[in-house]
Design a protein around this motif. Sequence first.
Motif, PDB file in Angstrom:
ATOM      1  N   PHE A 107       0.861  -1.183   0.000  1.00 38.51           N
ATOM      2  CA  PHE A 107       0.000   0.000   0.000  1.00 38.51           C
ATOM      3  C   PHE A 107       0.897   1.232   0.000  1.00 38.51           C
ATOM      4  O   PHE A 107       1.780   1.355   0.850  1.00 38.51           O
ATOM      5  CB  PHE A 107      -0.888   0.018   1.252  1.00 38.51           C
ATOM      6  N   MET A 108       0.688   2.111  -0.977  1.00 30.99           N
ATOM      7  CA  MET A 108       1.496   3.327  -1.078  1.00 30.99           C
ATOM      8  C   MET A 108       0.584   4.507  -1.404  1.00 30.99           C
ATOM      9  O   MET A 108      -0.341   4.370  -2.205  1.00 30.99           O
ATOM     10  CB  MET A 108       2.551   3.195  -2.181  1.00 30.99           C
ATOM     11  N   LEU A 109       0.852   5.631  -0.791  1.00 28.87           N
ATOM     12  CA  LEU A 109       0.177   6.875  -1.123  1.00 28.87           C
ATOM     13  C   LEU A 109       1.223   7.822  -1.699  1.00 28.87           C
ATOM     14  O   LEU A 109       2.223   8.111  -1.035  1.00 28.87           O
ATOM     15  CB  LEU A 109      -0.462   7.505   0.122  1.00 28.87           C
ATOM     16  N   ASN A 110       0.992   8.265  -2.924  1.00 33.02           N
ATOM     17  CA  ASN A 110       1.942   9.193  -3.555  1.00 33.02           C
ATOM     18  C   ASN A 110       2.192  10.395  -2.655  1.00 33.02           C
ATOM     19  O   ASN A 110       1.265  10.943  -2.090  1.00 33.02           O
ATOM     20  CB  ASN A 110       1.403   9.682  -4.911  1.00 33.02           C
ATOM     21  N   GLN A 111       3.442  10.758  -2.515  1.00 33.99           N
ATOM     22  CA  GLN A 111       3.868  11.932  -1.763  1.00 33.99           C
ATOM     23  C   GLN A 111       3.655  11.811  -0.256  1.00 33.99           C
ATOM     24  O   GLN A 111       3.941  12.735   0.477  1.00 33.99           O
ATOM     25  CB  GLN A 111       3.155  13.195  -2.270  1.00 33.99           C
ATOM     26  N   SER A 112       3.091  10.678   0.213  1.00 37.96           N
ATOM     27  CA  SER A 112       2.820  10.538   1.645  1.00 37.96           C
ATOM     28  C   SER A 112       3.490   9.331   2.283  1.00 37.96           C
ATOM     29  O   SER A 112       3.660   9.295   3.495  1.00 37.96           O
ATOM     30  CB  SER A 112       1.307  10.427   1.888  1.00 37.96           C
ATOM     31  N   THR A 113       3.811   8.313   1.504  1.00 37.44           N
ATOM     32  CA  THR A 113       4.389   7.083   2.042  1.00 37.44           C
ATOM     33  C   THR A 113       5.894   7.097   1.857  1.00 37.44           C
ATOM     34  O   THR A 113       6.382   7.348   0.761  1.00 37.44           O
ATOM     35  CB  THR A 113       3.778   5.848   1.359  1.00 37.44           C
ATOM     36  N   LEU A 114       6.597   6.821   2.933  1.00 37.07           N
ATOM     37  CA  LEU A 114       8.056   6.731   2.918  1.00 37.07           C
ATOM     38  C   LEU A 114       8.446   5.263   2.981  1.00 37.07           C
ATOM     39  O   LEU A 114       8.084   4.565   3.927  1.00 37.07           O
ATOM     40  CB  LEU A 114       8.637   7.482   4.124  1.00 37.07           C
ATOM     41  N   SER A 115       9.143   4.797   1.957  1.00 40.02           N
ATOM     42  CA  SER A 115       9.660   3.436   1.978  1.00 40.02           C
ATOM     43  C   SER A 115      10.931   3.442   2.821  1.00 40.02           C
ATOM     44  O   SER A 115      11.856   4.204   2.548  1.00 40.02           O
ATOM     45  CB  SER A 115       9.957   2.975   0.553  1.00 40.02           C
ATOM     46  N   ILE A 116      10.972   2.609   3.865  1.00 40.60           N
ATOM     47  CA  ILE A 116      12.107   2.634   4.790  1.00 40.60           C
ATOM     48  C   ILE A 116      13.118   1.555   4.429  1.00 40.60           C
ATOM     49  O   ILE A 116      14.231   1.850   4.023  1.00 40.60           O
ATOM     50  CB  ILE A 116      11.644   2.489   6.256  1.00 40.60           C
ATOM     51  N   ASP A 117      12.739   0.291   4.585  1.00 33.99           N
ATOM     52  CA  ASP A 117      13.689  -0.795   4.333  1.00 33.99           C
ATOM     53  C   ASP A 117      12.955  -2.123   4.340  1.00 33.99           C
ATOM     54  O   ASP A 117      11.992  -2.304   5.088  1.00 33.99           O
ATOM     55  CB  ASP A 117      14.768  -0.804   5.436  1.00 33.99           C
ATOM     56  N   ASN A 118      13.401  -3.041   3.499  1.00 34.98           N
ATOM     57  CA  ASN A 118      12.946  -4.424   3.561  1.00 34.98           C
ATOM     58  C   ASN A 118      11.430  -4.580   3.502  1.00 34.98           C
ATOM     59  O   ASN A 118      10.853  -5.387   4.228  1.00 34.98           O
ATOM     60  CB  ASN A 118      13.481  -5.057   4.850  1.00 34.98           C
TER      61      ASN A 118
ATOM     62  N   LEU B  50       6.309   3.811   5.968  1.00 31.94           N
ATOM     63  CA  LEU B  50       5.723   4.690   6.986  1.00 31.94           C
ATOM     64  C   LEU B  50       4.818   5.690   6.294  1.00 31.94           C
ATOM     65  O   LEU B  50       5.226   6.324   5.311  1.00 31.94           O
ATOM     66  CB  LEU B  50       6.829   5.435   7.737  1.00 31.94           C
ATOM     67  N   THR B  51       3.593   5.798   6.786  1.00 30.44           N
ATOM     68  CA  THR B  51       2.649   6.793   6.283  1.00 30.44           C
ATOM     69  C   THR B  51       2.056   7.503   7.489  1.00 30.44           C
ATOM     70  O   THR B  51       1.652   6.857   8.455  1.00 30.44           O
ATOM     71  CB  THR B  51       1.542   6.144   5.430  1.00 30.44           C
ATOM     72  N   ALA B  52       1.997   8.821   7.425  1.00 30.60           N
ATOM     73  CA  ALA B  52       1.504   9.608   8.565  1.00 30.60           C
ATOM     74  C   ALA B  52       0.366  10.536   8.140  1.00 30.60           C
ATOM     75  O   ALA B  52       0.312  11.698   8.527  1.00 30.60           O
ATOM     76  CB  ALA B  52       2.650  10.405   9.175  1.00 30.60           C
TER      77      ALA B  52
END
Length: 186
Positions: free
Chosen positions: A101-112, A116-118
Motif C-alpha cells: 500500500f502506497m500513497l503518492n507523496q505521503s508514504t516513505l519506503s524505509i527498508d525491507n 511509513l505513512t503519517a
Amino acid sequence: MAASEATDSLEGQFLIAMPSMADSRFEHSVIYMCSHSDQGAMGLVVNQVARHLSLEELLIQLDIVDDETAIRLPPQVRDMSVHKGGPVEVERGFVLHSDDFMLNQSTLSIDNGICLTATLEILRAMAQGGGPAHAMLALGYAGWGPGQLETEIQANGWLTAPADPEILFDQDTEKKWHRALASLGI
C-alpha cells in the motif's frame, strides 16, 4: 549520503532496550528505526500499547467512521492496537506498514518492505477494508538529536538487530522484547 553514513545508519533496524535501561519510558522497549543520519534519529516504539484508546475509538474521534459504521470495521482493523510510539508529539499518528500500500507523496519506503505513512488517508483506506496487508499504528515517536543515539548505544543503553516484520507486526506486544533479544541469540 556518503557510503560510510549509509552503512552506519540504523534505519530499518530494531533498537532493543538493554535490561539496565535507566529511562523508564523505554524500559523493555523495541523501537523500529524510521530514520537515522548525522542530523539525528527517529523511531517508533512497537511494543507499548496505549491501553486507554482503541483504534475504533480513534477512528470515531477523527471522524473517519461514525458509531454506526464502526460496527462494520474489518476484523483486522477492529482488533488492531494503538501503540505508544514514543514521548515526542504524542498527538501525532504514524502507521508502519507493508509495502503493498502506497500513497503518492505521503508514504516513505524505509527498508525491507516496510513503509511509513503519517496521513489520515491510510486510516480511511484501512477502515474501508483496503490499506496494507500488515500495519501497526503508533501515536508519538522517539527522537534523538545529532549524536545522541550513538552516545546512548556506546553507554550500553541499546542493542541493535535487523528488524523482523513478523515481530514488528505481531499483535502479541508482550513478547516482542524477548523475541527481539532472541533474534540476537540472547
